[in-house]
Design a protein around this motif. Structure first.
Motif, PDB file in Angstrom:
ATOM      1  N   VAL A  24      -7.812 -11.359 -26.781  1.00  0.00           N
ATOM      2  CA  VAL A  24      -7.271 -10.111 -27.345  1.00  0.00           C
ATOM      3  C   VAL A  24      -7.150  -9.054 -26.241  1.00  0.00           C
ATOM      4  CG1 VAL A  24      -7.737  -8.192 -28.936  1.00  0.00           C
ATOM      5  CG2 VAL A  24      -8.159 -10.551 -29.659  1.00  0.00           C
ATOM      6  N   SER A  25      -8.193  -8.907 -25.417  1.00  0.00           N
ATOM      7  CA  SER A  25      -8.174  -7.814 -24.430  1.00  0.00           C
ATOM      8  C   SER A  25      -7.302  -8.131 -23.213  1.00  0.00           C
ATOM      9  CB  SER A  25      -9.593  -7.460 -23.984  1.00  0.00           C
ATOM     10  OG  SER A  25     -10.184  -8.560 -23.343  1.00  0.00           O
ATOM     11  N   GLN A  26      -7.266  -9.402 -22.799  1.00  0.00           N
ATOM     12  CA  GLN A  26      -6.486  -9.729 -21.590  1.00  0.00           C
ATOM     13  C   GLN A  26      -5.055 -10.162 -21.904  1.00  0.00           C
ATOM     14  OE1 GLN A  26      -8.454 -12.698 -19.089  1.00  0.00           O
ATOM     15  NE2 GLN A  26     -10.423 -11.778 -19.494  1.00  0.00           N
ATOM     16  N   GLY A  27      -4.810 -10.489 -23.154  1.00  0.00           N
ATOM     17  CA  GLY A  27      -3.499 -11.023 -23.493  1.00  0.00           C
ATOM     18  C   GLY A  27      -3.512 -12.530 -23.286  1.00  0.00           C
ATOM     19  N   GLU A  28      -2.344 -13.122 -23.298  1.00  0.00           N
ATOM     20  CA  GLU A  28      -2.253 -14.582 -23.291  1.00  0.00           C
ATOM     21  C   GLU A  28      -2.810 -15.236 -22.041  1.00  0.00           C
ATOM     22  OE1 GLU A  28       1.765 -15.544 -24.092  1.00  0.00           O
ATOM     23  OE2 GLU A  28       1.637 -14.760 -26.138  1.00  0.00           O
ATOM     24  N   SER A  29      -2.933 -14.432 -20.950  1.00  0.00           N
ATOM     25  CA  SER A  29      -3.342 -15.020 -19.676  1.00  0.00           C
ATOM     26  C   SER A  29      -4.843 -15.337 -19.620  1.00  0.00           C
ATOM     27  CB  SER A  29      -3.002 -14.051 -18.545  1.00  0.00           C
ATOM     28  OG  SER A  29      -3.702 -12.849 -18.770  1.00  0.00           O
ATOM     29  N   ALA A  30      -5.602 -15.005 -20.675  1.00  0.00           N
ATOM     30  CA  ALA A  30      -7.064 -15.122 -20.605  1.00  0.00           C
ATOM     31  C   ALA A  30      -7.515 -16.532 -20.255  1.00  0.00           C
ATOM     32  CB  ALA A  30      -7.673 -14.715 -21.944  1.00  0.00           C
ATOM     33  N   ARG A  38     -17.266   1.062 -25.135  1.00  0.00           N
ATOM     34  CA  ARG A  38     -16.515   2.138 -24.504  1.00  0.00           C
ATOM     35  C   ARG A  38     -15.269   1.575 -23.832  1.00  0.00           C
ATOM     36  NH1 ARG A  38     -19.725   5.582 -19.937  1.00  0.00           N
ATOM     37  NH2 ARG A  38     -17.944   6.738 -19.113  1.00  0.00           N
ATOM     38  N   PHE A  39     -14.183   2.319 -23.891  1.00  0.00           N
ATOM     39  CA  PHE A  39     -12.969   1.942 -23.144  1.00  0.00           C
ATOM     40  C   PHE A  39     -12.791   2.954 -22.024  1.00  0.00           C
ATOM     41  CE2 PHE A  39     -12.539  -0.284 -27.052  1.00  0.00           C
ATOM     42  CZ  PHE A  39     -11.820  -1.420 -26.740  1.00  0.00           C
ATOM     43  N   PHE A  40     -12.795   2.476 -20.786  1.00  0.00           N
ATOM     44  CA  PHE A  40     -12.721   3.374 -19.634  1.00  0.00           C
ATOM     45  C   PHE A  40     -11.275   3.704 -19.293  1.00  0.00           C
ATOM     46  CE2 PHE A  40     -16.654   0.974 -19.122  1.00  0.00           C
ATOM     47  CZ  PHE A  40     -17.566   1.965 -18.775  1.00  0.00           C
ATOM     48  N   GLU A  41     -11.096   4.844 -18.669  1.00  0.00           N
ATOM     49  CA  GLU A  41      -9.836   5.100 -17.979  1.00  0.00           C
ATOM     50  C   GLU A  41      -9.972   4.371 -16.643  1.00  0.00           C
ATOM     51  OE1 GLU A  41      -7.406   6.531 -19.433  1.00  0.00           O
ATOM     52  OE2 GLU A  41      -8.597   7.141 -21.150  1.00  0.00           O
ATOM     53  N   PRO A  42      -8.911   3.702 -16.151  1.00  0.00           N
ATOM     54  CA  PRO A  42      -9.060   2.920 -14.925  1.00  0.00           C
ATOM     55  C   PRO A  42      -9.630   3.745 -13.761  1.00  0.00           C
ATOM     56  CG  PRO A  42      -6.934   2.503 -15.938  1.00  0.00           C
ATOM     57  CD  PRO A  42      -7.577   3.578 -16.755  1.00  0.00           C
ATOM     58  N   ASN A  82      -5.793  -4.779 -21.690  1.00  0.00           N
ATOM     59  CA  ASN A  82      -6.929  -3.855 -21.774  1.00  0.00           C
ATOM     60  C   ASN A  82      -8.161  -4.340 -21.020  1.00  0.00           C
ATOM     61  OD1 ASN A  82      -5.387  -3.317 -24.630  1.00  0.00           O
ATOM     62  ND2 ASN A  82      -6.196  -1.488 -23.637  1.00  0.00           N
ATOM     63  N   ALA A  83      -7.981  -5.343 -20.176  1.00  0.00           N
ATOM     64  CA  ALA A  83      -9.112  -5.847 -19.400  1.00  0.00           C
ATOM     65  C   ALA A  83      -8.939  -5.435 -17.937  1.00  0.00           C
ATOM     66  CB  ALA A  83      -9.174  -7.363 -19.494  1.00  0.00           C
ATOM     67  N   ILE A  84     -10.045  -5.095 -17.307  1.00  0.00           N
ATOM     68  CA  ILE A  84     -10.007  -4.792 -15.866  1.00  0.00           C
ATOM     69  C   ILE A  84     -11.032  -5.665 -15.165  1.00  0.00           C
ATOM     70  CG2 ILE A  84     -11.621  -2.826 -16.120  1.00  0.00           C
ATOM     71  CD1 ILE A  84     -10.051  -1.456 -13.806  1.00  0.00           C
ATOM     72  N   TRP A  85     -10.616  -6.214 -14.042  1.00  0.00           N
ATOM     73  CA  TRP A  85     -11.521  -6.958 -13.162  1.00  0.00           C
ATOM     74  C   TRP A  85     -11.623  -6.107 -11.906  1.00  0.00           C
ATOM     75  CZ3 TRP A  85      -9.092 -12.585 -13.249  1.00  0.00           C
ATOM     76  CH2 TRP A  85      -9.083 -13.047 -14.573  1.00  0.00           C
ATOM     77  N   LEU A  86     -12.827  -5.769 -11.509  1.00  0.00           N
ATOM     78  CA  LEU A  86     -12.965  -4.880 -10.353  1.00  0.00           C
ATOM     79  C   LEU A  86     -13.968  -5.423  -9.350  1.00  0.00           C
ATOM     80  CD1 LEU A  86     -15.796  -2.958 -10.472  1.00  0.00           C
ATOM     81  CD2 LEU A  86     -14.604  -2.129 -12.497  1.00  0.00           C
ATOM     82  N   PHE A 108     -13.495  -3.189 -20.203  1.00  0.00           N
ATOM     83  CA  PHE A 108     -12.304  -2.788 -20.954  1.00  0.00           C
ATOM     84  C   PHE A 108     -11.756  -1.457 -20.449  1.00  0.00           C
ATOM     85  CE2 PHE A 108     -14.472  -4.893 -24.832  1.00  0.00           C
ATOM     86  CZ  PHE A 108     -14.017  -6.143 -24.440  1.00  0.00           C
ATOM     87  N   VAL A 109     -10.449  -1.359 -20.424  1.00  0.00           N
ATOM     88  CA  VAL A 109      -9.818  -0.074 -20.113  1.00  0.00           C
ATOM     89  C   VAL A 109      -8.893   0.326 -21.255  1.00  0.00           C
ATOM     90  CG1 VAL A 109      -9.920  -0.047 -17.595  1.00  0.00           C
ATOM     91  CG2 VAL A 109      -8.084  -1.301 -18.728  1.00  0.00           C
ATOM     92  N   ASN A 110      -8.686   1.615 -21.320  1.00  0.00           N
ATOM     93  CA  ASN A 110      -7.758   2.151 -22.310  1.00  0.00           C
ATOM     94  C   ASN A 110      -6.335   1.774 -21.968  1.00  0.00           C
ATOM     95  OD1 ASN A 110      -8.635   3.641 -24.536  1.00  0.00           O
ATOM     96  ND2 ASN A 110      -9.432   5.233 -23.177  1.00  0.00           N
ATOM     97  N   GLY A 111      -5.592   1.418 -22.963  1.00  0.00           N
ATOM     98  CA  GLY A 111      -4.162   1.206 -22.784  1.00  0.00           C
ATOM     99  C   GLY A 111      -3.507   1.724 -24.039  1.00  0.00           C
TER     100      GLY A 111
END
Ligand SMILES: C[S@@+](CC[C@H](N)C(=O)[O-])C[C@H]1O[C@@H](n2cnc3c(N)ncnc32)[C@H](O)[C@@H]1O
Length: 270
Positions: free
Chosen positions: A81-87, A231-235, A257-261, A210-213
């Motif tokens: 759900v958060s990353q989309g189909e690429s998960a 919580r959903f972060f701003e990037p 809505n997923a971030i890898w950092l 998770f990030v806000n989108g």
């Protein structure tokens, strides 16, 4: 259950004193606090039986039934759900491995390891001398022990502790991974400072959260974060948090809505 080996760079989270093993577990030479390891993990939160904050998200992490279904059902569901189909868990671990490409040996901590889904894979990479997991939830740690036992994994040691008060010595880790956890940490900024404190010079921090989108804002709105404690972060907020903690070389990849950092502790001046 075997006790974690003394090679883990543990310290007392109350007074930062040295801890040594004794007959019942571990004892702090500074404040004499005792920490048991009767369940197969050193428990640095012995009197804590509640989640770290209010909200459904935090409460679920403490439930044995949720710990049981997390790896097989819940994680694949919410990452898609958060990353989309690429998960893909494989792609996630490959990305971490790329970020660690300059590292060899030393100790890696899977911070907020949950049932060990990523930690076991980091161990399998063979890049680090040891990989251990740390989590707040005793239910998750028990499930993690069970998962390791069923898969014949013997060397994934576990610690119960708080990301905001890590029972880990300064500059003792080569890498820290925190998968899908930052959004659940009640003291996220302080926890990132703790990550910086425990990393060796040049040590690498990788995290997913998770990030806000726009899509997510429309879907769940602000009330969701309050009710769930997620919580959903701003990037940009995550980059600021890492920089404020003294981490450098920030890089991130966002998918839906997923971030890898990743970020690292400054290297020692030569
Ligand atoms: C969604 S699970 C992530 C599990 C795993 N890392 C993954 O990648 O799927 C989040 C974990 O964060 C842990 N957690 C929440 N607050 C914490 C804190 N203050 N200190 C340490 N762990 C915490 C929870 O107990 C839970 O196991």
């Amino acid at each position: 259950m075997p006790a974690p080996p003394p090679s883990l760079p543990l310290m007392c989270p109350r007074c930062r004193g040295q801890i040594v093993s004794d007959t019942l577990g571990w004892v702090c030479l500074g404040c004499t606090a005792k920490y048991e390891d009767a369940e197969g993990f050193v428990d640095f939160l012995p009197e804590v039986h509640e989640p770290p904050q209010a909200g459904v998200g935090a409460a679920m992490m403490e439930r044995p039934w949720f710990a049981r279904i997390y790896e097989k059902y819940w994680r694949p569901f919410y990452t898609s759900v958060s990353q989309g189909e690429s998960a893909s868990l494989r792609a996630e671990v490959d990305w971490f491995d790329d970020q660690f490409s300059e590292l060899r040996g030393g100790t890696c901590m899977d911070l907020s390891c949950g049932p060990g889904v990523v930690g076991r894979r980091l161990l399998k990479l063979g890049r680090f001398d040891r990989v251990f997991g740390l989590d707040y939830s005793a239910a998750m740690l028990r499930q993690c022990l069970d998962n390791s036992a069923r898969r014949g994994v013997r060397d994934f040691d576990l610690v119960r502790g708080d990301a905001a008060r890590l029972p880990i010595r300064d500059a003792s880790l080569r890498a820290v991974h925190a998968g899908n956890a930052l959004h659940l940490w009640p003291e996220a900024a302080r926890s990132v400072q703790e990550v910086r404190r425990v990393l060796e010079p040049g040590g690498v921090f990788v995290a997913t959260t998770f990030v806000n989108g726009e899509g997510m804002r429309r879907l769940v709105g602000r009330g969701f974060a309050r009710a769930t404690s997620i919580r959903f972060f701003e990037p940009g907020e995550l980059e600021t948090m890492c920089r404020a903690a003294g981490l450098v070389g920030y890089a991130a990849r966002i998918s839906a809505n997923a971030i890898w950092l990743r970020a690292e502790a400054p290297r020692a001046k030569s």
